[in-house]
Design a protein around this motif. Structure first.
Motif, mmCIF file in Angstrom:
data_model
loop_
_atom_site.group_PDB
_atom_site.id
_atom_site.type_symbol
_atom_site.label_atom_id
_atom_site.label_comp_id
_atom_site.label_asym_id
_atom_site.label_seq_id
_atom_site.Cartn_x
_atom_site.Cartn_y
_atom_site.Cartn_z
ATOM 1 N N THR A 93 0.455 -1.348 -0.299
ATOM 2 C CA THR A 93 0.365 -0.342 0.090
ATOM 3 C C THR A 93 0.599 0.938 -0.127
ATOM 4 O OG1 THR A 93 -0.211 -0.169 2.862
ATOM 5 C CG2 THR A 93 -2.019 -1.036 1.425
ATOM 6 N N PRO A 94 0.589 2.396 -1.014
ATOM 7 C CA PRO A 94 1.544 4.008 -0.804
ATOM 8 C C PRO A 94 2.201 3.910 0.405
ATOM 9 C CG PRO A 94 -0.683 4.040 -1.616
ATOM 10 C CD PRO A 94 -1.167 2.346 -1.403
ATOM 11 N N ASP A 95 0.458 3.787 1.248
ATOM 12 C CA ASP A 95 0.868 4.785 2.643
ATOM 13 C C ASP A 95 1.461 4.458 4.472
ATOM 14 O OD1 ASP A 95 -1.012 3.568 2.943
ATOM 15 O OD2 ASP A 95 -2.232 4.917 3.770
ATOM 16 N N SER A 96 1.726 2.418 3.760
ATOM 17 C CA SER A 96 2.295 1.593 4.472
ATOM 18 C C SER A 96 2.798 1.074 4.324
ATOM 19 C CB SER A 96 1.062 1.040 5.617
ATOM 20 O OG SER A 96 1.299 -0.289 6.060
ATOM 21 N N LEU A 97 4.078 0.534 5.312
ATOM 22 C CA LEU A 97 5.263 -0.714 4.748
ATOM 23 C C LEU A 97 5.028 -1.897 5.473
ATOM 24 C CD1 LEU A 97 8.816 0.939 4.797
ATOM 25 C CD2 LEU A 97 7.056 0.883 3.137
ATOM 26 N N GLY A 133 10.411 -4.855 -2.765
ATOM 27 C CA GLY A 133 11.329 -3.615 -3.395
ATOM 28 C C GLY A 133 10.919 -2.116 -2.892
ATOM 29 N N TRP A 134 9.963 -1.589 -2.413
ATOM 30 C CA TRP A 134 9.599 -1.032 -2.009
ATOM 31 C C TRP A 134 9.527 -0.717 -0.582
ATOM 32 C CZ3 TRP A 134 7.633 3.219 -3.492
ATOM 33 C CH2 TRP A 134 6.408 4.987 -2.892
ATOM 34 N N TYR A 135 9.715 -1.777 0.172
ATOM 35 C CA TYR A 135 10.087 -1.973 1.685
ATOM 36 C C TYR A 135 12.258 -1.661 1.734
ATOM 37 C CZ TYR A 135 11.993 -3.146 6.113
ATOM 38 O OH TYR A 135 12.173 -3.043 7.545
#
Length: 153
Positions: A93-97, A133-135
């Motif tokens: 999600t864009p607002d949470s890891l 990858g986002w993390y």
């Protein structure tokens, strides 16, 4: 293996400690397997990390990890020839890891009865963190070298 070849060919052995002391062109973390693994998977790919680069796997352990499409990853391990696997459903999600970090030793809980005495295996697998990858991008874990434990969010 390189030293065996050097002996076979009658050339000098490779002293990696000497090379690391005197070269600007060294692998970050060292010339051992775990440091190389971290450099590849934490710093280059940004998908996995080993907390303690000095950790040694127990005898008979094989480990496999692969990202798949649709944010699902596959992790498998073999202990003394028996396979144990898990699909890891990451969610982004864009607002949470949250949901983007997985400790590899969680698989041990699922198979504890079949594996039996899992202490050595669980201790080693506890060193391995898998993430998206986002993390990696958001936490900048790919810019950390040496021993490091990712923050769970």
């Amino acid at each position: 293996m390189a030293n065996e070849m050097a002996g076979k060919w009658g050339t000098g052995a490779i002293d990696t400690k000497e090379i690391e002391k005197n070269s600007d062109l060294t692998l970050d973390g060292g010339f051992d397997f775990n440091s190389g693994w971290n450099f590849s998977y934490r710093n280059q790919a940004g998908r996995a990390s080993m907390a303690d680069e000095a950790a040694e796997p127990p005898m008979g352990l094989k480990f496999f990890y692969k990202e798949d499409v649709d944010n699902v990853a596959k992790m498998e391990m073999w202990i003394n020839g028996c396979r144990y696997g898990k699909d890891i459903p990451f969610y982004i999600t864009p607002d949470s890891l949250k949901g983007q970090l997985f400790q590899a030793d969680d698989i041990m809980e699922e198979y504890e009865e079949q594996i039996g005495d899992v202490k050595g295996y669980s201790d080693f697998m506890n060193q391995i963190s898998l993430f998206t990858g986002w993390y990696a991008w958001s936490t900048r874990i790919n810019n950390r070298f040496g021993n490091y434990v990712p923050e769970s969010l």
